[in-house]
Design a protein around this motif. Structure first.
Motif, PDB file in Angstrom:
ATOM      1  N   ARG A 190      -9.961   3.863   8.363  1.00 49.72           N
ATOM      2  CA  ARG A 190     -10.365   2.644   7.651  1.00 49.72           C
ATOM      3  C   ARG A 190     -11.339   2.953   6.511  1.00 49.72           C
ATOM      4  O   ARG A 190     -11.439   2.186   5.562  1.00 49.72           O
ATOM      5  CB  ARG A 190     -11.031   1.659   8.609  1.00 49.72           C
ATOM      6  N   SER A 191     -12.069   4.069   6.614  1.00 47.20           N
ATOM      7  CA  SER A 191     -13.089   4.358   5.603  1.00 47.20           C
ATOM      8  C   SER A 191     -12.514   4.951   4.325  1.00 47.20           C
ATOM      9  O   SER A 191     -12.940   4.580   3.239  1.00 47.20           O
ATOM     10  CB  SER A 191     -14.160   5.284   6.173  1.00 47.20           C
ATOM     11  N   ASP A 192     -11.553   5.865   4.430  1.00 44.39           N
ATOM     12  CA  ASP A 192     -11.040   6.487   3.201  1.00 44.39           C
ATOM     13  C   ASP A 192      -9.547   6.266   2.965  1.00 44.39           C
ATOM     14  O   ASP A 192      -9.001   6.740   1.969  1.00 44.39           O
ATOM     15  CB  ASP A 192     -11.379   7.979   3.157  1.00 44.39           C
ATOM     16  N   GLY A 193      -8.866   5.561   3.863  1.00 44.46           N
ATOM     17  CA  GLY A 193      -7.457   5.253   3.668  1.00 44.46           C
ATOM     18  C   GLY A 193      -6.510   6.411   3.913  1.00 44.46           C
ATOM     19  O   GLY A 193      -5.325   6.317   3.605  1.00 44.46           O
ATOM     20  N   SER A 194      -7.016   7.488   4.491  1.00 46.25           N
ATOM     21  CA  SER A 194      -6.133   8.624   4.754  1.00 46.25           C
ATOM     22  C   SER A 194      -5.294   8.363   6.006  1.00 46.25           C
ATOM     23  O   SER A 194      -5.688   7.622   6.903  1.00 46.25           O
ATOM     24  CB  SER A 194      -6.937   9.914   4.913  1.00 46.25           C
ATOM     25  N   GLU A 196       0.187  14.531   6.386  1.00 44.05           N
ATOM     26  CA  GLU A 196      -1.129  14.305   5.791  1.00 44.05           C
ATOM     27  C   GLU A 196      -0.945  13.499   4.513  1.00 44.05           C
ATOM     28  O   GLU A 196      -0.325  13.983   3.566  1.00 44.05           O
ATOM     29  CB  GLU A 196      -1.817  15.634   5.471  1.00 44.05           C
ATOM     30  N   LEU A 197      -1.479  12.283   4.497  1.00 42.32           N
ATOM     31  CA  LEU A 197      -1.295  11.384   3.363  1.00 42.32           C
ATOM     32  C   LEU A 197      -2.627  10.807   2.908  1.00 42.32           C
ATOM     33  O   LEU A 197      -3.527  10.586   3.717  1.00 42.32           O
ATOM     34  CB  LEU A 197      -0.372  10.218   3.749  1.00 42.32           C
ATOM     35  N   LYS A 198      -2.717  10.535   1.620  1.00 38.40           N
ATOM     36  CA  LYS A 198      -3.873   9.845   1.043  1.00 38.40           C
ATOM     37  C   LYS A 198      -3.378   8.549   0.399  1.00 38.40           C
ATOM     38  O   LYS A 198      -2.293   8.509  -0.175  1.00 38.40           O
ATOM     39  CB  LYS A 198      -4.546  10.706  -0.042  1.00 38.40           C
ATOM     40  N   ALA A 199      -4.197   7.519   0.471  1.00 38.30           N
ATOM     41  CA  ALA A 199      -3.850   6.246  -0.157  1.00 38.30           C
ATOM     42  C   ALA A 199      -3.811   6.431  -1.671  1.00 38.30           C
ATOM     43  O   ALA A 199      -4.627   7.158  -2.238  1.00 38.30           O
ATOM     44  CB  ALA A 199      -4.871   5.175   0.216  1.00 38.30           C
ATOM     45  N   THR A 200      -2.849   5.783  -2.306  1.00 37.47           N
ATOM     46  CA  THR A 200      -2.768   5.810  -3.762  1.00 37.47           C
ATOM     47  C   THR A 200      -2.926   4.390  -4.277  1.00 37.47           C
ATOM     48  O   THR A 200      -2.812   3.429  -3.509  1.00 37.47           O
ATOM     49  CB  THR A 200      -1.415   6.368  -4.255  1.00 37.47           C
ATOM     50  N   GLN A 234       0.851  -1.196   0.000  1.00 34.98           N
ATOM     51  CA  GLN A 234       0.000   0.000   0.000  1.00 34.98           C
ATOM     52  C   GLN A 234       0.884   1.243   0.000  1.00 34.98           C
ATOM     53  O   GLN A 234       1.840   1.324   0.750  1.00 34.98           O
ATOM     54  CB  GLN A 234      -0.918   0.011   1.221  1.00 34.98           C
ATOM     55  N   ALA A 235       0.544   2.196  -0.851  1.00 31.75           N
ATOM     56  CA  ALA A 235       1.295   3.443  -0.952  1.00 31.75           C
ATOM     57  C   ALA A 235       0.412   4.622  -0.550  1.00 31.75           C
ATOM     58  O   ALA A 235      -0.811   4.585  -0.708  1.00 31.75           O
ATOM     59  CB  ALA A 235       1.816   3.629  -2.377  1.00 31.75           C
ATOM     60  N   PHE A 236       1.058   5.642  -0.026  1.00 33.87           N
ATOM     61  CA  PHE A 236       0.389   6.867   0.394  1.00 33.87           C
ATOM     62  C   PHE A 236       1.218   8.044  -0.117  1.00 33.87           C
ATOM     63  O   PHE A 236       2.441   7.948  -0.205  1.00 33.87           O
ATOM     64  CB  PHE A 236       0.303   6.952   1.920  1.00 33.87           C
ATOM     65  N   ALA A 237       0.556   9.150  -0.430  1.00 33.84           N
ATOM     66  CA  ALA A 237       1.261  10.352  -0.879  1.00 33.84           C
ATOM     67  C   ALA A 237       0.611  11.565  -0.233  1.00 33.84           C
ATOM     68  O   ALA A 237      -0.601  11.597  -0.014  1.00 33.84           O
ATOM     69  CB  ALA A 237       1.200  10.465  -2.401  1.00 33.84           C
ATOM     70  N   GLY A 238       1.438  12.561   0.080  1.00 34.46           N
ATOM     71  CA  GLY A 238       0.913  13.770   0.696  1.00 34.46           C
ATOM     72  C   GLY A 238       2.020  14.721   1.069  1.00 34.46           C
ATOM     73  O   GLY A 238       3.014  14.839   0.358  1.00 34.46           O
TER      74      GLY A 238
END
Length: 187
Positions: free
Chosen positions: A147-151, A168-172, A7-11
């Motif tokens: 768990r709901s939006d992957g942030s 602050e990261l969002k799932a990619t 799983q990757a996150f970007a922010g």
């Protein structure tokens, strides 16, 4: 949404203080995840860091607050109960369990179906640069995963750094295709 290998996150990470207003782009990838033992690890890449000529990549290990393996009380890294409560309280979703944490470290709360996963991420070493890159990894992050939006939201704690640096990261979807394996290696 669950935490899983690959799983990757970007922010961004905001490192502003009274002397400067600064933020840099951040990419995170989970390299290992063992929910049974409350453990995860990964890499964090900080881009456009003013003091570094290249992106700075670190390897980190994490503790999942599950009240079996780890509680809300850190008990190390110079974090007292007061510091823990102050940082966890920065997350709105922590408010309903604050009283429990103040009473018993939160041990009485069933977190298995809570809509958020609380964690600590501790950077262990620099992967691609030396310790003279202008960044410190002496502290650690208080982290909250939705768990709901992957942030992912987090606050960095290091008594010698700007307080409450916000992550602050969002799932990619990057890296989600194909296969993932439980072993990993940096080269």
């Amino acid at each position: 949404m669950l935490l899983s290998v690959g799983q990757a996150f970007a922010g961004t990470q905001n490192v502003s203080n009274s002397q400067k207003d600064e933020a840099w782009k951040v990419n995170v990838r989970l390299q290992g995840c063992d929910l049974e033992h409350g453990y995860l690890c990964g890499s964090m890449e900080a881009l456009n860091v003013p003091s570094a000529e290249t992106p700075v990549v670190t390897f980190w290990e994490g503790e999942i607050v599950d009240n079996r393996n780890y509680t809300f009380l850190t008990g190390k890294w110079e974090a007292t109960k007061e510091i823990d409560v102050r940082h966890w309280s920065k997350f709105q979703c922590f408010a309903p369990i604050l009283n429990h944490v103040e009473l018993d470290g939160g041990r009485s709360v069933d977190l298995s179906n809570y809509p958020y996963i609380f964690m600590r991420w501790k950077e262990k070493f620099f992967v691609n640069v030396g310790t003279d890159c202008g960044l410190t990894i002496a502290g650690f992050y208080y982290v909250c995963f939705s768990r709901s939006d992957g942030s992912v939201n987090g606050f960095y704690y290091d008594p010698n750094s700007s307080p409450f640096q916000k992550l602050e990261l969002k799932a990619t979807n990057e890296g989600r295709a194909g296969y993932s394996f439980a072993s990993y290696e940096f080269q």
